[in-house]
Design an enzyme around this catalytic site. Structure first.
Site, mmCIF file in Angstrom:
data_model
loop_
_atom_site.group_PDB
_atom_site.id
_atom_site.type_symbol
_atom_site.label_atom_id
_atom_site.label_comp_id
_atom_site.label_asym_id
_atom_site.label_seq_id
_atom_site.Cartn_x
_atom_site.Cartn_y
_atom_site.Cartn_z
ATOM 1 N N ASP A 7 9.229 6.431 5.280
ATOM 2 C CA ASP A 7 9.466 4.600 4.709
ATOM 3 C C ASP A 7 8.767 4.543 4.159
ATOM 4 O O ASP A 7 7.818 5.336 3.695
ATOM 5 C CB ASP A 7 8.465 4.603 6.754
ATOM 6 C CG ASP A 7 8.450 2.869 6.470
ATOM 7 O OD1 ASP A 7 9.821 1.756 6.302
ATOM 8 O OD2 ASP A 7 7.792 1.994 7.123
ATOM 9 N N ASP A 9 7.062 0.531 3.237
ATOM 10 C CA ASP A 9 6.169 -0.202 2.897
ATOM 11 C C ASP A 9 5.201 0.328 4.524
ATOM 12 O O ASP A 9 5.695 0.471 5.522
ATOM 13 C CB ASP A 9 6.475 -1.694 3.756
ATOM 14 C CG ASP A 9 7.292 -1.992 2.951
ATOM 15 O OD1 ASP A 9 7.178 -2.070 1.568
ATOM 16 O OD2 ASP A 9 8.873 -2.264 2.681
ATOM 17 N N ASP A 180 5.382 4.113 9.621
ATOM 18 C CA ASP A 180 3.743 3.164 10.219
ATOM 19 C C ASP A 180 4.142 2.268 10.917
ATOM 20 O O ASP A 180 3.682 1.847 12.201
ATOM 21 C CB ASP A 180 3.424 2.435 9.251
ATOM 22 C CG ASP A 180 4.073 1.477 8.583
ATOM 23 O OD1 ASP A 180 4.011 0.015 9.519
ATOM 24 O OD2 ASP A 180 4.983 1.153 8.195
#
Length: 226
Positions: A7, A9, A180
């Site tokens: 991922d 961001d 995250d």
């Protein structure tokens, strides 16, 4: 070959490239600053809460792309990358990517953020493959404000990855995914080695319950790195 999926961001970046891009446009004065920031913050809060309407958000996010010539957008992005993105890249994130590169793994960034924003970031990080939400383009490279295909978000991210696997011949047999966000739980559960990176509270609880490793690329002094 093993796949290393990342991922973007708040995983490889210590921040959100989507949100930062819209703030950058507000600072340039090319959008209504007050209203634009209010909506930008609202959509970001909805994303964090897991209630984001991705199509409503994309109408907001892609409208500035349709309102300006591509050459102007590209010039703005070069400044944005230098001023906003580079300071958000932790050294540990670059080191993690390099670790997988040295192993010979296939490197893939898979992100809900659109390709216009993320392609130069993936290039900066040296990641060849990018799966992102695709803004619709005209033949001259200008943007329509629409979306091409399925947004690369939540279950759509899993679907986009499976389509890419069919196209490339790769498989999830030896695959690691770093994220995250609880919005990525479906994809984390689809790979062989899920890793939570500086996870949000919902993902942290899920990761701990599942026994998934938790990694801190920002050097969290409270928890260390495991």
């Amino acid at each position: 070959m093993a796949l290393a999926l990342f991922d973007l961001d708040n995983t490889l970046l210590a921040g959100d490239s989507d949100h930062a891009w819209m703030e950058f446009l507000a600072d340039l004065g090319v959008v209504d600053g007050l209203e634009h920031r209010r909506k930008n913050d609202l959509f970001y809060a909805q994303y964090q809460a897991g209630i984001l309407d991705i199509h409503e958000f994309l109408r907001f996010q892609l409208a500035p792309l349709a309102a300006h010539p591509r050459a102007v957008l590209d010039a703005w992005h070069r400044a944005y990358l230098q001023e906003r993105v580079l300071p958000m890249i932790p050294a540990r994130a670059r080191a993690l990517i390099e670790q997988h590169r040295q192993r010979g793994d296939v490197l893939v960034i898979i992100t809900a953020t659109n390709r216009f924003v993320t392609a130069p970031i993936a290039q900066e990080l040296g990641v060849e493959h990018l799966l992102a939400t695709e803004p619709e383009e005209r033949e001259d490279g200008s943007f329509t404000g629409g979306v091409l295909g399925i947004p690369c978000f939540r279950e759509g991210k899993v679907q986009r990855l499976r389509e890419w696997l069919q196209e490339t011949g790769f498989s999830l047999g030896e695959s690691t995914f770093y994220s995250d966000s609880h919005n990525d739980i479906a994809l984390l559960e689809a790979v062989r080695y899920p890793v939570a990176v500086d996870p949000d509270p919902i993902l942290r609880r899920h990761a701990e319950a599942q026994g998934w490793p938790i990694l801190h690329l920002r050097g969290d002094p409270r928890s260390g790195q495991r």
